[in-house]
Design a protein around this motif. Sequence first.
Motif, mmCIF file in Angstrom:
data_model
loop_
_atom_site.group_PDB
_atom_site.id
_atom_site.type_symbol
_atom_site.label_atom_id
_atom_site.label_comp_id
_atom_site.label_asym_id
_atom_site.label_seq_id
_atom_site.Cartn_x
_atom_site.Cartn_y
_atom_site.Cartn_z
ATOM 1 N N ILE A 95 0.852 -1.190 0.000
ATOM 2 C CA ILE A 95 0.000 0.000 0.000
ATOM 3 C C ILE A 95 0.882 1.232 0.000
ATOM 4 O O ILE A 95 1.673 1.436 0.922
ATOM 5 C CB ILE A 95 -0.933 0.031 1.240
ATOM 6 C CG1 ILE A 95 -1.878 -1.176 1.212
ATOM 7 C CG2 ILE A 95 -1.755 1.320 1.259
ATOM 8 C CD1 ILE A 95 -1.441 -2.332 2.031
ATOM 9 N N PHE A 96 0.750 2.044 -1.036
ATOM 10 C CA PHE A 96 1.502 3.304 -1.151
ATOM 11 C C PHE A 96 0.645 4.441 -0.602
ATOM 12 O O PHE A 96 -0.422 4.725 -1.143
ATOM 13 C CB PHE A 96 1.820 3.601 -2.615
ATOM 14 C CG PHE A 96 2.871 2.722 -3.220
ATOM 15 C CD1 PHE A 96 2.649 1.377 -3.431
ATOM 16 C CD2 PHE A 96 4.104 3.257 -3.584
ATOM 17 C CE1 PHE A 96 3.626 0.565 -4.001
ATOM 18 C CE2 PHE A 96 5.091 2.469 -4.156
ATOM 19 C CZ PHE A 96 4.852 1.105 -4.360
ATOM 20 N N GLY A 97 1.116 5.076 0.463
ATOM 21 C CA GLY A 97 0.374 6.196 1.059
ATOM 22 C C GLY A 97 -0.440 5.713 2.235
ATOM 23 O O GLY A 97 -1.269 4.805 2.094
ATOM 24 N N LEU A 98 -0.185 6.309 3.406
ATOM 25 C CA LEU A 98 -0.846 5.848 4.633
ATOM 26 C C LEU A 98 -1.652 6.963 5.276
ATOM 27 O O LEU A 98 -1.603 7.211 6.473
ATOM 28 C CB LEU A 98 0.202 5.294 5.610
ATOM 29 C CG LEU A 98 1.039 4.134 5.051
ATOM 30 C CD1 LEU A 98 2.158 3.776 6.020
ATOM 31 C CD2 LEU A 98 0.161 2.912 4.777
ATOM 32 N N VAL A 111 3.887 1.547 2.577
ATOM 33 C CA VAL A 111 4.929 2.415 2.019
ATOM 34 C C VAL A 111 4.529 3.875 2.214
ATOM 35 O O VAL A 111 3.442 4.288 1.793
ATOM 36 C CB VAL A 111 5.102 2.148 0.499
ATOM 37 C CG1 VAL A 111 6.228 2.996 -0.070
ATOM 38 C CG2 VAL A 111 5.326 0.669 0.216
ATOM 39 N N ASP A 112 5.384 4.642 2.868
ATOM 40 C CA ASP A 112 5.125 6.086 3.005
ATOM 41 C C ASP A 112 6.447 6.782 3.245
ATOM 42 O O ASP A 112 7.382 6.177 3.778
ATOM 43 C CB ASP A 112 4.139 6.359 4.168
ATOM 44 C CG ASP A 112 3.410 7.701 4.036
ATOM 45 O OD1 ASP A 112 4.078 8.750 4.005
ATOM 46 O OD2 ASP A 112 2.166 7.694 3.970
ATOM 47 N N ASP A 155 6.119 8.711 10.577
ATOM 48 C CA ASP A 155 5.188 8.855 11.706
ATOM 49 C C ASP A 155 3.918 8.036 11.478
ATOM 50 O O ASP A 155 3.143 7.799 12.398
ATOM 51 C CB ASP A 155 4.795 10.328 11.896
ATOM 52 C CG ASP A 155 5.969 11.172 12.350
ATOM 53 O OD1 ASP A 155 6.975 10.600 12.828
ATOM 54 O OD2 ASP A 155 5.895 12.414 12.210
ATOM 55 N N LYS A 156 3.689 7.624 10.235
ATOM 56 C CA LYS A 156 2.467 6.852 9.920
ATOM 57 C C LYS A 156 2.631 5.360 10.221
ATOM 58 O O LYS A 156 1.655 4.605 10.172
ATOM 59 C CB LYS A 156 2.140 7.002 8.429
ATOM 60 C CG LYS A 156 2.001 8.440 7.958
ATOM 61 C CD LYS A 156 0.605 8.939 8.185
ATOM 62 C CE LYS A 156 0.452 10.355 7.648
ATOM 63 N NZ LYS A 156 -0.924 10.755 7.553
ATOM 64 N N PHE A 157 3.866 4.927 10.472
ATOM 65 C CA PHE A 157 4.118 3.491 10.541
ATOM 66 C C PHE A 157 3.484 2.807 11.761
ATOM 67 O O PHE A 157 3.015 1.684 11.663
ATOM 68 C CB PHE A 157 5.631 3.208 10.494
ATOM 69 C CG PHE A 157 6.277 3.513 9.157
ATOM 70 C CD1 PHE A 157 5.518 3.879 8.049
ATOM 71 C CD2 PHE A 157 7.651 3.404 8.999
ATOM 72 C CE1 PHE A 157 6.112 4.148 6.818
ATOM 73 C CE2 PHE A 157 8.260 3.671 7.755
ATOM 74 C CZ PHE A 157 7.487 4.046 6.679
ATOM 75 N N ASP A 170 5.075 -5.037 7.386
ATOM 76 C CA ASP A 170 6.328 -4.332 7.124
ATOM 77 C C ASP A 170 5.963 -2.886 6.786
ATOM 78 O O ASP A 170 4.944 -2.647 6.149
ATOM 79 C CB ASP A 170 7.040 -4.896 5.883
ATOM 80 C CG ASP A 170 7.221 -6.407 5.898
ATOM 81 O OD1 ASP A 170 8.350 -6.854 5.993
ATOM 82 O OD2 ASP A 170 6.192 -7.141 5.778
ATOM 83 N N CYS A 171 6.833 -1.958 7.205
ATOM 84 C CA CYS A 171 6.622 -0.550 6.839
ATOM 85 C C CYS A 171 7.935 -0.027 6.284
ATOM 86 O O CYS A 171 8.980 -0.167 6.922
ATOM 87 C CB CYS A 171 6.251 0.282 8.067
ATOM 88 S SG CYS A 171 4.628 -0.133 8.734
ATOM 89 N N ILE A 172 7.896 0.550 5.078
ATOM 90 C CA ILE A 172 9.141 1.025 4.468
ATOM 91 C C ILE A 172 8.965 2.431 3.886
ATOM 92 O O ILE A 172 7.879 2.812 3.459
ATOM 93 C CB ILE A 172 9.657 0.053 3.367
ATOM 94 C CG1 ILE A 172 8.616 -0.146 2.264
ATOM 95 C CG2 ILE A 172 10.044 -1.294 3.966
ATOM 96 C CD1 ILE A 172 9.144 -0.969 1.087
ATOM 97 N N SER A 173 10.082 3.165 3.907
ATOM 98 C CA SER A 173 10.094 4.501 3.292
ATOM 99 C C SER A 173 10.999 4.472 2.071
ATOM 100 O O SER A 173 12.156 4.044 2.168
ATOM 101 C CB SER A 173 10.625 5.534 4.279
ATOM 102 O OG SER A 173 10.918 6.717 3.564
ATOM 103 N N PRO A 174 10.507 4.958 0.929
ATOM 104 C CA PRO A 174 11.339 5.007 -0.282
ATOM 105 C C PRO A 174 12.622 5.804 -0.040
ATOM 106 O O PRO A 174 13.628 5.559 -0.706
ATOM 107 C CB PRO A 174 10.446 5.712 -1.308
ATOM 108 C CG PRO A 174 9.054 5.534 -0.810
ATOM 109 C CD PRO A 174 9.137 5.462 0.678
ATOM 110 N N HIS A 175 12.612 6.726 0.927
ATOM 111 C CA HIS A 175 13.799 7.550 1.194
ATOM 112 C C HIS A 175 14.954 6.747 1.796
ATOM 113 O O HIS A 175 16.087 7.212 1.798
ATOM 114 C CB HIS A 175 13.443 8.713 2.134
ATOM 115 C CG HIS A 175 12.603 9.757 1.466
ATOM 116 N ND1 HIS A 175 11.934 10.746 2.146
ATOM 117 C CD2 HIS A 175 12.303 9.951 0.150
ATOM 118 C CE1 HIS A 175 11.283 11.517 1.296
ATOM 119 N NE2 HIS A 175 11.474 11.043 0.084
#
Length: 362
Positions: free
Chosen positions: A193-196, A218-219, A223-225, A235-240
């Motif tokens: 899921i892209f955008g939380l 994915v965000d 802070d959304k994780f 799993d929670c991941i940031s593209p950055h």
Amino acid sequence: VIRCRAAVAWAAGQPLSIEEVEVVPPKAGEVRIKIVATGICHTDEHVLKGCFPNVEFPVIPGHEGAGIVESVGEGVTSVKPGDKVIPLCLPQCGECSFCLNPESNYCLKCHFSEQQNLLPDKTTRFTCKGKQVHHFLWVSTFAEYTVVPEYAVAKIDPAAPLDKVCLLGCGFSTGYGAAINNAKVKPGSTCAIFGLGGVGLSVVMGCKAAGASRIIAVDINKDKFAKAKELGATDCISPHDYKKPIQEVLTEMTGQGVDYSFEAIGYAETMIAALASCNMSTGVCVMVGVLDSGSEISVDPTLLLTGRTWKGSALGGWKTRDCIPKLVSSYLEKKFNSDLLITHTLPFAKVNEGFELLRAGK
Ligand code: NAD
Ligand code: ZN
Ligand code: ZN
């Protein structure tokens, strides 16, 4: 005529202005509703920025509300004064070819299909300082009273708390339904899921309810994780945090890409990334985010040639008049907890602060 407060957008790029407006009585086939609570969806932000199609100013935005019927026009039979209702930003007229098709939830009498954001008879029920004010998606929930067509009203359980179930008017139903109805997520599957925001977190809830075994959130805002994990993300991941494109990261994490991917942001680049993140043969990508009006996406067709499915979602695929009342009943039976999406509760006069919080990712 009722005089009450409404948040009016006079022009694109300006904050909302709380004004006294006049709301005329409902005409035949219409319902006047006292709005009790409303959420803020990113789509309202698109309107304020002037990037939502076919919106003329001044306009009263807002489309995620709940309220009580105040009065009804001639011929209205499905609701009466005092009924608790959710106004429907995607209606269900029950008569058009799309409403008659069990596969579709897009009603042809939807405001989205109209060139002008007035009521179906091309007039408005709102005036302010002598000027006509436009409606938004038939519903304009940023007004203390609003008038909508009867086929854009869902009568809900009188026990429903309106300050909570207003979210079922858009964000929750959209995200949850995108997983359940549009993607048809299967038990044991993998999802990304892209955008939380409110919508993406509701997709997480839908994937979890459908029995997905791996849910990757994915965000760029970490802070959304915590909330995503609480709602079911594994799993929670940031593209950055990666040098590689996020679609490559997701493909490596899952072997061949996820079974289902969802874009709940509204950017062309994240839509392509979401598409490329799902399995090249059997993957399904659901586009939920709204792109600025007039924008286009350019896509390498081989992404689809290998078998992927790319589809959109309007309000989570629900036939709204039939399904929103059932979702409210499921909420009351505690089948899901959409209250976890509520981050702040503000008085109506602070609606601009609400938008500041949305922009700040809070
Ligand atoms: P939101 O602003 O609350 O959430 C958006 C999230 O995306 C934020 O958490 C933000 O940090 C994240 N984000 C921004 N850029 C990102 C990037 N490059 N990579 C990863 N994450 C990024 O918005 P919302 O209210 O949840 O709405 C989401 C989208 O869904 C909007 O475009 C809205 O218009 C659309 N929407 C569509 C429907 C529909 O029926 N299709 C219904 C409701 C909302
Ligand atoms: Zn919305
Ligand atoms: Zn219809």
